[in-house]
Write a protein that holds these residues in place. Structure first.
Motif, PDB file in Angstrom:
ATOM      1  N   PHE A 175       0.853  -1.184   0.000  1.00 14.67           N
ATOM      2  CA  PHE A 175       0.000   0.000   0.000  1.00 14.67           C
ATOM      3  C   PHE A 175       0.891   1.236   0.000  1.00 14.67           C
ATOM      4  O   PHE A 175       1.760   1.379   0.855  1.00 14.67           O
ATOM      5  CB  PHE A 175      -0.915   0.005   1.228  1.00 14.67           C
ATOM      6  CG  PHE A 175      -1.557  -1.338   1.502  1.00 14.67           C
ATOM      7  CD1 PHE A 175      -2.240  -2.007   0.503  1.00 14.67           C
ATOM      8  CD2 PHE A 175      -1.456  -1.943   2.743  1.00 14.67           C
ATOM      9  CE1 PHE A 175      -2.818  -3.243   0.735  1.00 14.67           C
ATOM     10  CE2 PHE A 175      -2.023  -3.175   2.997  1.00 14.67           C
ATOM     11  CZ  PHE A 175      -2.715  -3.834   1.994  1.00 14.67           C
ATOM     12  N   ARG A 176       0.660   2.130  -0.975  1.00 20.87           N
ATOM     13  CA  ARG A 176       1.526   3.289  -1.160  1.00 20.87           C
ATOM     14  C   ARG A 176       0.789   4.561  -0.752  1.00 20.87           C
ATOM     15  O   ARG A 176      -0.345   4.811  -1.188  1.00 20.87           O
ATOM     16  CB  ARG A 176       1.974   3.377  -2.617  1.00 20.87           C
ATOM     17  CG  ARG A 176       3.072   4.373  -2.886  1.00 20.87           C
ATOM     18  CD  ARG A 176       3.586   4.246  -4.310  1.00 20.87           C
ATOM     19  NE  ARG A 176       4.188   2.933  -4.559  1.00 20.87           N
ATOM     20  CZ  ARG A 176       3.709   2.053  -5.422  1.00 20.87           C
ATOM     21  NH1 ARG A 176       2.619   2.328  -6.136  1.00 20.87           N
ATOM     22  NH2 ARG A 176       4.312   0.892  -5.594  1.00 20.87           N
ATOM     23  N   LYS A 177       1.426   5.379   0.078  1.00 19.96           N
ATOM     24  CA  LYS A 177       0.800   6.610   0.550  1.00 19.96           C
ATOM     25  C   LYS A 177       0.660   7.615  -0.580  1.00 19.96           C
ATOM     26  O   LYS A 177       1.619   7.905  -1.309  1.00 19.96           O
ATOM     27  CB  LYS A 177       1.616   7.230   1.688  1.00 19.96           C
ATOM     28  CG  LYS A 177       1.030   8.552   2.192  1.00 19.96           C
ATOM     29  CD  LYS A 177       1.855   9.150   3.314  1.00 19.96           C
ATOM     30  CE  LYS A 177       1.314  10.509   3.720  1.00 19.96           C
ATOM     31  NZ  LYS A 177       2.061  11.102   4.848  1.00 19.96           N
ATOM     32  N   LEU A 178      -0.541   8.170  -0.717  1.00 20.02           N
ATOM     33  CA  LEU A 178      -0.795   9.201  -1.717  1.00 20.02           C
ATOM     34  C   LEU A 178      -0.430  10.566  -1.157  1.00 20.02           C
ATOM     35  O   LEU A 178      -0.101  10.717   0.018  1.00 20.02           O
ATOM     36  CB  LEU A 178      -2.260   9.160  -2.132  1.00 20.02           C
ATOM     37  CG  LEU A 178      -2.697   7.846  -2.796  1.00 20.02           C
ATOM     38  CD1 LEU A 178      -4.207   7.841  -2.999  1.00 20.02           C
ATOM     39  CD2 LEU A 178      -1.981   7.661  -4.128  1.00 20.02           C
ATOM     40  N   LYS A 179      -0.508  11.559  -1.992  1.00 17.28           N
ATOM     41  CA  LYS A 179      -0.197  12.907  -1.542  1.00 17.28           C
ATOM     42  C   LYS A 179      -1.196  13.356  -0.487  1.00 17.28           C
ATOM     43  O   LYS A 179      -2.358  12.962  -0.511  1.00 17.28           O
ATOM     44  CB  LYS A 179      -0.207  13.870  -2.733  1.00 17.28           C
ATOM     45  CG  LYS A 179       0.905  13.582  -3.739  1.00 17.28           C
ATOM     46  CD  LYS A 179       0.874  14.567  -4.883  1.00 17.28           C
ATOM     47  CE  LYS A 179       2.009  14.280  -5.870  1.00 17.28           C
ATOM     48  NZ  LYS A 179       1.995  15.226  -7.006  1.00 17.28           N
TER      49      LYS A 179
END
Length: 403
Positions: free
Chosen positions: A389-393
């Protein structure tokens, strides 16, 4: 006590074979048979380079009892029916109200007892992590510069120490956090503990505070390996919020945990069921079994928008990811390693989904493994969830600052 007699050698005895009695197959057969399918002692170590897990598929023509394990095996209709019958029996005999309060009031107490009784020798080192999560190779590579890795639920160090041993990055800092005081003590007392690159701290991921020594937006990678399942569903939102705050934009969560219908869930005895898919183990520690869609909603943030985590999930959702055992009871079946899971790269979110999303679901999938006890003719299904899971802006400031 007298030593037991050694019985006659059988195919399942863990003894060294007499090489004079080994029949070597023709060279043509050896060339055509991959190592994970071979019974020849010179090639059946199931090791190839580059080493890859999860490659033994059960075909219709295969005898399932030929090997001890098969990868990516879906449960049959009868397996699913057995799973549902087990769930019904578990719901009919839940924990008492007294035990529900006792185990939920101070969960750290039970993990302290666990690590008092089970030291670093209880778990195997997770040497497979860099293969399953390539980002771990990147942050430990020589010359990449300062990188910060946070392991949540570090336990006795079976993840952080292997990573530290293989690290080539002189500027890597690993924060190994656990809410068990005893677990943190075990890490700090280890001969491998290196304060220049490893810092063990007591921290509850579901608390209102961030870990000692860390501030918002400074972590590159967060490891959550069989820890999210120890949280009560009402704690998920705070945990996700804390991880989101700690990660820099583009930072990544490496996640692996129990899937719905795993053997551990099917075997749960009477008096262990607390809520749907949420149990108390015999040692007092808690465990939850996740579904794929459920995790997708949790890490995107959709799960918390309508307080879904405060309600029970419909029982029918368990069918989708269910796997079970063919017969009750077990054999002493060890898991040699973790198999690679089948994950699907998620499509790009729509503009509407992107607006409210917290994490991009880079990949998420179900890792199934069929274990075989050939002596007792038992089939045992394992089911794990694995994702990135990749953190968005930081567009959702309300989520960041709320609560």
């Amino acid at each position: 006590m007298a030593a037991p007699e050694v019985s006659a050698l059988t195919l399942t005895d863990p003894l060294v074979l007499d090489s004079s009695k080994i029949t070597t197959p023709p060279i043509e057969e050896l060339q055509d048979t991959p190592p994970h399918r071979s019974h020849d002692p010179t090639t059946n170590l199931k090791r190839t380079d580059p080493f890859q897990f999860g490659s033994r598929y059960l075909l219709p023509s295969d005898d399932p009892f030929e090997f001890n394990a098969w990868d990516h095996v879906e449960p049959t209709a009868s397996d699913l029916a057995h799973f549902e019958s087990q769930l019904a029996a578990q719901r009919a005999s839940p924990v008492t109200d007294f035990d529900r309060t006792r185990f939920n009031t101070d969960p750290a107490k039970w993990w302290n007892r666990f690590y008092t009784n089970n030291t670093s020798n209880f778990f195997k080192d997770r040497k497979w992590l860099q293969q399953e999560f390539p980002v771990l190779k990147e942050v430990t590579r020589n010359g990449v510069g300062r990188r910060v890795l946070l392991e949540v639920g570090a336990g006795a160090g079976n993840t952080c120490f292997p990573l530290l041993k293989g690290n080539e990055n002189g500027e890597l800092i690993i924060y190994a956090c656990d809410f068990s005081r005893k677990a943190v003590e075990l890490i700090r007392e280890s001969d491998a503990y290196d304060e220049d690159h490893l810092r063990a701290e007591i921290w509850d991921v579901a608390s209102a505070e961030l870990p000692p020594g860390l501030v918002e937006g400074t972590v590159d990678v967060v490891l959550l390996i069989f820890i999210f399942s120890a949280l009560h569903p009402t704690q998920w939102e705070q945990a996700v919020r804390n991880i989101w705050r700690l990660l820099r934009p583009g930072g990544e969560v490496c996640f692996r945990d129990y899937g719905r219908g795993d053997l551990a869930q099917v075997r749960m005895k009477k008096g262990r069921w607390m809520e749907e898919n949420f149990y108390i183990r015999g040692d007092g520690t808690r465990v939850y079994f996740f579904g794929e869609d459920e995790l997708r909603d949790i890490w995107s943030g959709r799960f918390f928008q309508n307080d879904a985590h405060l309600r029970q999930e419909p029982c029918g959702s368990a069918i989708k990811d269910a796997s079970s055992v063919e017969k009750a009871g077990t054999g002493n079946q060890a898991i040699a390693h973790v198999s690679s899971c089948h994950v699907e790269e998620s499509p790009d979110p729509t503009p509407e989904e992107q607006t409210d999303a917290l994490f991009e679901i880079a990949s998420l999938g179900v890792d199934r493994r069929l274990l075989i006890n050939r002596h007792k003719q038992l089939k045992m299904y394992r089911c794990w969830m694995q994702g990135r899971f990749r953190k968005l802006k930081p567009t959702d400031t309300d989520f960041k600052n709320n609560g």
